[in-house]
Design a protein around this motif. Structure first.
Motif, PDB file in Angstrom:
ATOM      1  N   SER A 293       0.785  -1.224   0.000  1.00 33.38           N
ATOM      2  CA  SER A 293       0.000   0.000   0.000  1.00 33.38           C
ATOM      3  C   SER A 293       0.817   1.273   0.000  1.00 33.38           C
ATOM      4  CB  SER A 293      -0.926   0.007   1.229  1.00 33.38           C
ATOM      5  OG  SER A 293      -0.152  -0.044   2.411  1.00 33.38           O
ATOM      6  N   SER A 294       2.151   1.182   0.009  1.00 33.82           N
ATOM      7  CA  SER A 294       2.950   2.396   0.134  1.00 33.82           C
ATOM      8  C   SER A 294       3.271   2.984  -1.215  1.00 33.82           C
ATOM      9  CB  SER A 294       4.257   2.086   0.878  1.00 33.82           C
ATOM     10  OG  SER A 294       5.154   3.155   0.748  1.00 33.82           O
ATOM     11  N   ALA A 295       2.835   4.232  -1.447  1.00 34.56           N
ATOM     12  CA  ALA A 295       3.160   4.894  -2.712  1.00 34.56           C
ATOM     13  C   ALA A 295       4.651   5.133  -2.824  1.00 34.56           C
ATOM     14  CB  ALA A 295       2.399   6.210  -2.810  1.00 34.56           C
ATOM     15  N   ASP A 296       5.326   5.378  -1.689  1.00 39.20           N
ATOM     16  CA  ASP A 296       6.766   5.594  -1.727  1.00 39.20           C
ATOM     17  C   ASP A 296       7.490   4.345  -2.190  1.00 39.20           C
ATOM     18  OD1 ASP A 296       6.466   8.176  -0.851  1.00 39.20           O
ATOM     19  OD2 ASP A 296       6.688   7.658   1.262  1.00 39.20           O
ATOM     20  N   GLU A 297       7.069   3.161  -1.705  1.00 40.63           N
ATOM     21  CA  GLU A 297       7.727   1.931  -2.100  1.00 40.63           C
ATOM     22  C   GLU A 297       7.543   1.657  -3.581  1.00 40.63           C
ATOM     23  OE1 GLU A 297       7.037  -1.500   0.400  1.00 40.63           O
ATOM     24  OE2 GLU A 297       6.558  -0.200   2.072  1.00 40.63           O
ATOM     25  N   ALA A 298       6.443   2.126  -4.165  1.00 40.27           N
ATOM     26  CA  ALA A 298       6.188   1.875  -5.584  1.00 40.27           C
ATOM     27  C   ALA A 298       7.200   2.571  -6.467  1.00 40.27           C
ATOM     28  CB  ALA A 298       4.779   2.337  -5.949  1.00 40.27           C
ATOM     29  N   THR A 299       7.938   3.534  -5.936  1.00 41.20           N
ATOM     30  CA  THR A 299       8.942   4.240  -6.726  1.00 41.20           C
ATOM     31  C   THR A 299      10.344   3.932  -6.227  1.00 41.20           C
ATOM     32  OG1 THR A 299       8.729   6.197  -5.317  1.00 41.20           O
ATOM     33  CG2 THR A 299       7.358   6.104  -7.286  1.00 41.20           C
TER      34      THR A 299
ATOM     35  N   VAL B 154       6.043  -2.623  -5.264  1.00 50.59           N
ATOM     36  CA  VAL B 154       4.730  -2.498  -4.636  1.00 50.59           C
ATOM     37  C   VAL B 154       3.763  -2.016  -5.708  1.00 50.59           C
ATOM     38  CG1 VAL B 154       3.391  -1.231  -2.918  1.00 50.59           C
ATOM     39  CG2 VAL B 154       5.680  -2.069  -2.352  1.00 50.59           C
ATOM     40  N   PHE B 155       2.605  -2.614  -5.776  1.00 49.79           N
ATOM     41  CA  PHE B 155       1.682  -2.303  -6.873  1.00 49.79           C
ATOM     42  C   PHE B 155       0.941  -0.995  -6.668  1.00 49.79           C
ATOM     43  CE2 PHE B 155      -2.385  -2.729  -9.173  1.00 49.79           C
ATOM     44  CZ  PHE B 155      -1.881  -2.854 -10.454  1.00 49.79           C
ATOM     45  N   HIS B 156       0.417  -0.767  -5.477  1.00 55.15           N
ATOM     46  CA  HIS B 156      -0.435   0.403  -5.254  1.00 55.15           C
ATOM     47  C   HIS B 156       0.395   1.663  -5.068  1.00 55.15           C
ATOM     48  CE1 HIS B 156      -3.706  -2.529  -3.710  1.00 55.15           C
ATOM     49  NE2 HIS B 156      -3.865  -2.273  -5.001  1.00 55.15           N
ATOM     50  N   GLY B 157      -0.114   2.775  -5.564  1.00 57.06           N
ATOM     51  CA  GLY B 157       0.552   4.053  -5.404  1.00 57.06           C
ATOM     52  C   GLY B 157      -0.027   5.090  -6.342  1.00 57.06           C
ATOM     53  N   ARG B 158       0.386   6.322  -6.160  1.00 52.49           N
ATOM     54  CA  ARG B 158      -0.121   7.422  -6.993  1.00 52.49           C
ATOM     55  C   ARG B 158       0.349   7.279  -8.437  1.00 52.49           C
ATOM     56  NH1 ARG B 158       1.392  13.059  -8.021  1.00 52.49           N
ATOM     57  NH2 ARG B 158      -0.514  14.244  -8.413  1.00 52.49           N
ATOM     58  N   HIS B 159       1.530   6.689  -8.614  1.00 50.64           N
ATOM     59  CA  HIS B 159       2.095   6.493  -9.940  1.00 50.64           C
ATOM     60  C   HIS B 159       2.302   5.002 -10.192  1.00 50.64           C
ATOM     61  CE1 HIS B 159       2.892  10.748  -9.498  1.00 50.64           C
ATOM     62  NE2 HIS B 159       3.725  10.521  -8.500  1.00 50.64           N
TER      63      HIS B 159
ATOM     64  N   PHE C 144      12.913   2.620 -36.285  1.00 52.26           N
ATOM     65  CA  PHE C 144      11.948   1.949 -37.163  1.00 52.26           C
ATOM     66  C   PHE C 144      10.575   1.759 -36.542  1.00 52.26           C
ATOM     67  CE2 PHE C 144      14.114  -1.382 -34.771  1.00 52.26           C
ATOM     68  CZ  PHE C 144      13.076  -2.211 -34.370  1.00 52.26           C
ATOM     69  N   GLY C 145      10.389   2.057 -35.262  1.00 50.89           N
ATOM     70  CA  GLY C 145       9.079   1.819 -34.676  1.00 50.89           C
ATOM     71  C   GLY C 145       8.917   2.515 -33.343  1.00 50.89           C
ATOM     72  N   GLY C 146       7.772   2.228 -32.693  1.00 50.54           N
ATOM     73  CA  GLY C 146       7.476   2.792 -31.381  1.00 50.54           C
ATOM     74  C   GLY C 146       6.183   3.578 -31.368  1.00 50.54           C
ATOM     75  N   GLY C 147       6.080   4.513 -30.456  1.00 45.10           N
ATOM     76  CA  GLY C 147       4.868   5.310 -30.363  1.00 45.10           C
ATOM     77  C   GLY C 147       4.901   6.233 -29.158  1.00 45.10           C
ATOM     78  N   TYR C 148       3.915   7.126 -29.118  1.00 42.70           N
ATOM     79  CA  TYR C 148       3.691   7.995 -27.967  1.00 42.70           C
ATOM     80  C   TYR C 148       2.491   7.440 -27.194  1.00 42.70           C
ATOM     81  CZ  TYR C 148       6.365  11.796 -30.307  1.00 42.70           C
ATOM     82  OH  TYR C 148       7.322  12.572 -30.918  1.00 42.70           O
ATOM     83  N   PHE C 149       2.635   7.379 -25.868  1.00 41.04           N
ATOM     84  CA  PHE C 149       1.565   6.859 -25.026  1.00 41.04           C
ATOM     85  C   PHE C 149       1.475   7.688 -23.744  1.00 41.04           C
ATOM     86  CE2 PHE C 149       3.152   3.410 -27.630  1.00 41.04           C
ATOM     87  CZ  PHE C 149       1.983   2.896 -28.167  1.00 41.04           C
ATOM     88  N   PHE C 150       0.283   7.719 -23.176  1.00 43.83           N
ATOM     89  CA  PHE C 150       0.117   8.346 -21.873  1.00 43.83           C
ATOM     90  C   PHE C 150       0.069   7.250 -20.823  1.00 43.83           C
ATOM     91  CE2 PHE C 150      -2.297   9.996 -18.275  1.00 43.83           C
ATOM     92  CZ  PHE C 150      -1.510  11.114 -17.984  1.00 43.83           C
ATOM     93  N   ALA C 151       1.090   7.199 -19.951  1.00 41.37           N
ATOM     94  CA  ALA C 151       1.133   6.229 -18.863  1.00 41.37           C
ATOM     95  C   ALA C 151       0.087   6.614 -17.827  1.00 41.37           C
ATOM     96  CB  ALA C 151       2.525   6.190 -18.243  1.00 41.37           C
ATOM     97  N   LEU C 152      -0.869   5.742 -17.612  1.00 43.05           N
ATOM     98  CA  LEU C 152      -2.021   6.047 -16.768  1.00 43.05           C
ATOM     99  C   LEU C 152      -1.603   6.322 -15.322  1.00 43.05           C
ATOM    100  CD1 LEU C 152      -4.391   3.274 -18.117  1.00 43.05           C
ATOM    101  CD2 LEU C 152      -4.650   5.741 -18.497  1.00 43.05           C
ATOM    102  N   PRO C 153      -2.406   7.084 -14.577  1.00 44.62           N
ATOM    103  CA  PRO C 153      -2.145   7.229 -13.140  1.00 44.62           C
ATOM    104  C   PRO C 153      -2.113   5.868 -12.453  1.00 44.62           C
ATOM    105  CG  PRO C 153      -3.815   8.797 -13.879  1.00 44.62           C
ATOM    106  CD  PRO C 153      -3.578   7.857 -15.024  1.00 44.62           C
ATOM    107  N   GLY C 154      -1.452   5.821 -11.306  1.00 47.02           N
ATOM    108  CA  GLY C 154      -1.337   4.566 -10.579  1.00 47.02           C
ATOM    109  C   GLY C 154      -2.661   4.119  -9.973  1.00 47.02           C
ATOM    110  N   VAL C 155      -2.638   2.906  -9.433  1.00 44.31           N
ATOM    111  CA  VAL C 155      -3.803   2.303  -8.783  1.00 44.31           C
ATOM    112  C   VAL C 155      -3.653   2.536  -7.285  1.00 44.31           C
ATOM    113  CG1 VAL C 155      -5.050   0.146  -8.368  1.00 44.31           C
ATOM    114  CG2 VAL C 155      -4.008   0.593 -10.611  1.00 44.31           C
ATOM    115  N   ARG C 156      -4.584   3.283  -6.679  1.00 40.07           N
ATOM    116  CA  ARG C 156      -4.406   3.733  -5.299  1.00 40.07           C
ATOM    117  C   ARG C 156      -4.585   2.605  -4.276  1.00 40.07           C
ATOM    118  NH1 ARG C 156      -4.120   9.322  -4.656  1.00 40.07           N
ATOM    119  NH2 ARG C 156      -3.888  10.297  -6.697  1.00 40.07           N
ATOM    120  N   ASP C 157      -5.571   1.724  -4.507  1.00 41.02           N
ATOM    121  CA  ASP C 157      -5.869   0.696  -3.498  1.00 41.02           C
ATOM    122  C   ASP C 157      -6.657  -0.422  -4.171  1.00 41.02           C
ATOM    123  OD1 ASP C 157      -8.566   1.630  -3.730  1.00 41.02           O
ATOM    124  OD2 ASP C 157      -8.209   3.108  -2.152  1.00 41.02           O
ATOM    125  N   GLU C 158      -7.140  -1.366  -3.361  1.00 41.73           N
ATOM    126  CA  GLU C 158      -7.852  -2.544  -3.882  1.00 41.73           C
ATOM    127  C   GLU C 158      -9.113  -2.186  -4.664  1.00 41.73           C
ATOM    128  OE1 GLU C 158      -7.462  -5.867  -3.581  1.00 41.73           O
ATOM    129  OE2 GLU C 158      -5.987  -6.238  -2.020  1.00 41.73           O
TER     130      GLU C 158
END
Length: 403
Positions: free
Chosen positions: A29-35, A43-48, A377-391
Motif C-alpha cells: 500500500s505504500s506509494a513511496d515503495e512503488a517508486t 509495490v503495486f499500489h501508489g499514486r504512480h 523503425f518503430g514505437g509510439g507515444y503513449f500516456f502512462a495512466l495514473p497509478g492504482v491507489r488501493d484494492e
C-alpha cells in the motif's frame, strides 16, 4: 461467433478472471515503495505506476495492442482485468485451484508458487480517443501520434497502438510468464500489434549500463529521487483532471548498424558521442559523473558541437526544461533477411510534455553524425495512466468515470 456473442463472452471472461485475480493476490500500500529502486521488491499500489521511476530491471517486454473491446463497459472490464492480473504478477501468490478437468489458472513457467516481482507501465495511445468509446473530450492534452523525424525509417506495423504495456523483472522467465498471463486473461479485449524484448547489462565495470555500441547509457538523467524535479519534468499536468499522477511515455525502437559501427576507430566513436567509451566521462572530464562545461569550449574544440551529448542537452537555461527521464534497453532479434545482425536500442523516456521535451531534443539531433549508424523503425507515444491507489481502484478508472 457473432460480434454480440463475442462481447458477451468477453465481459464474462474478463469479470470472472478479474475477480479470481483479486481474491488470490496479496497487496502492498505504500506509494513511496512503488517508486523504489529496481532491486527492491515492487509495490503495486501508489499514486504512480511502479515501472516509471526505478532504474531499469534486467529484462523487459514492451508491446502495443489494438483494443477490440466494443463498448466503454467492455473497455472498463479490460482495464480492470489488466489491473487485477498485474497486481497478482507484482505481489505473487498461489494460483487458485480449478479442479481436475479445467485448464490451470497459471502456466507453471515459474513453478507452483509464482513469486511476483514484476514492474509494469500501462499506457493509452492517441488512437484510443477516436469515436469508439466516446473519449475524445478526455484525451490527455499533450497526447498525439508519434511524429516521424528526418532519418527515421518507420515501419507502420511496428508503430502506435491503442494501449501500451511494459513488463519488467530481473529474470526473463518472469517477464514471459507475465506476458502469457496477460495475453490469456485479456483475450478478446485487445490484440497484440507489435512487441519487442529488451535487456540491460550489468555495470561494466561500474556506473550506467552500456548500450550495444559500447557506450554508457543514461548517465545524465535527472534524479528520480528528487520529487521536485519529477514534478517539473516527468509528471503530467492535470489536463484534463483525470491525468493527474500519469506521465507521457515515448517509445522508440532503434536499430543499431553495429557491423558498420565496429569498423570505425574508438576515437571517431568518442567524437560522435562526446564521451570516452571506457569511462563514460565527457571528453572535457575525467569521470562519468562529470558534467561537461560547454562555456569553456564554445567552439567545440574538445566536445564537438555535433556530438550526441552536446546536441541532445546543450546545458543552457533555455534547454533545461527539455530534459527527459531516459529508460533504455538493448535488444537482439537475431539476423535480418540478408543476414545482418538485427540489434539495437529500445529507447523509452518519460516526461511532462513530449512536444516540449522529447521532440525538442530529437529535433536538435536531426542529421547528427550518429544517424549514419542507427535506424529508428518503430514505437509510439503513449500516456502512462495514473497509478492504482488501493484494492478498490483500477487502471483508467478516472478516465472512464460516468461512461
Amino acid at each position: 461467433m457473432s460480434a454480440l456473442d463475442r462481447r458477451r463472452f468477453l465481459r464474462g471472461t474478463l469479470l470472472g478472471a478479474g475477480a479470481a485475480g483479486t481474491l488470490a493476490a496479496s497487496t502492498g500500500s505504500s506509494a513511496d515503495e512503488a517508486t523504489s529502486s529496481a532491486g527492491a521488491a515492487p509495490v503495486f499500489h501508489g499514486r504512480h505506476q511502479n515501472g516509471i521511476l526505478p532504474e531499469p530491471s534486467r529484462h523487459t517486454a514492451i508491446a502495443a495492442f489494438d483494443v477490440i473491446a466494443g463498448t466503454p463497459g467492455e473497455l472498463r472490464d479490460l482495464l480492470r482485468t489488466l489491473t487485477d492480473r498485474l497486481r497478482r504478477l507484482t505481489t505473487g501468490g498461489t494460483p487458485t485451484p480449478v479442479g481436475i478437468t479445467a485448464p490451470p489458472e497459471d502456466s507453471g513457467v515459474l513453478g507452483p508458487e509464482p513469486p511476483g516481482g514484476v514492474r509494469s507501465v500501462v499506457g493509452v495511445g492517441a488512437s484510443l480517443f477516436d469515436e469508439r468509446f466516446g473519449l475524445a473530450a478526455r484525451k490527455p492534452a499533450a497526447l498525439t501520434p508519434m511524429r516521424e523525424f528526418p532519418n527515421d525509417d518507420l515501419d507502420s506495423a511496428q508503430c502506435h497502438g491503442d494501449l501500451s504495456l511494459q513488463l519488467s523483472a530481473e529474470h526473463p522467465d518472469t517477464v514471459l510468464h507475465a506476458l502469457r498471463d496477460l495475453a490469456r486473461h485479456t483475450r478478446g479485449g485487445m490484440q497484440l500489434r507489435w512487441r519487442v524484448d529488451g535487456f540491460t547489462s550489468p555495470p561494466r565495470p561500474d556506473g550506467a549500463p552500456r548500450n550495444l555500441m559500447g557506450f554508457k547509457d543514461g548517465t545524465a538523467n535527472p534524479d528520480p529521487a528528487d520529487s521536485a524535479e519529477m514534478d517539473r519534468l516527468v509528471w503530467a499536468r492535470p489536463e484534463p483532471e483525470w491525468t493527474a499522477g500519469g506521465s507521457y511515455q515515448v517509445i522508440r525502437l532503434i536499430r543499431m548498424l553495429v557491423e558498420f559501427w565496429d569498423r570505425i576507430s574508438v576515437n571517431e566513436q568518442e567524437l560522435i558521442f562526446g564521451r570516452r567509451r571506457d569511462s563514460g566521462a565527457p571528453l572535457d572530464g575525467s569521470r562519468e559523473a562529470d558534467a561537461p562545461d560547454y562555456r569553456l569550449d564554445p567552439a567545440g574544440a574538445v566536445v564537438p558541437l555535433s556530438s550526441h551529448i552536446r546536441m541532445a542537452n546543450p546545458r543552457t537555461p533555455d534547454t533545461d526544461a527539455h530534459r527527459i527521464l531516459r529508460r533504455s534497453y538493448n535488444y537482439d532479434r537475431g539476423i535480418d533477411e540478408v543476414g545482418d545482425l538485427d540489434m539495437g536500442l529500445v529507447f523509452t523516456c518519460f516526461q511532462q510534455d513530449p512536444a516540449r521535451q522529447f521532440e525538442q531534443v530529437q529535433t536538435r539531433l536531426v542529421d547528427e553524425p550518429l544517424t549514419d549508424y542507427i535506424a529508428p523503425f518503430g514505437g509510439g507515444y503513449f500516456f502512462a495512466l495514473p497509478g492504482v491507489r488501493d484494492e478498490s481502484d483500477h487502471l483508467g478508472r478516472s478516465l472512464l468515470a460516468d461512461l
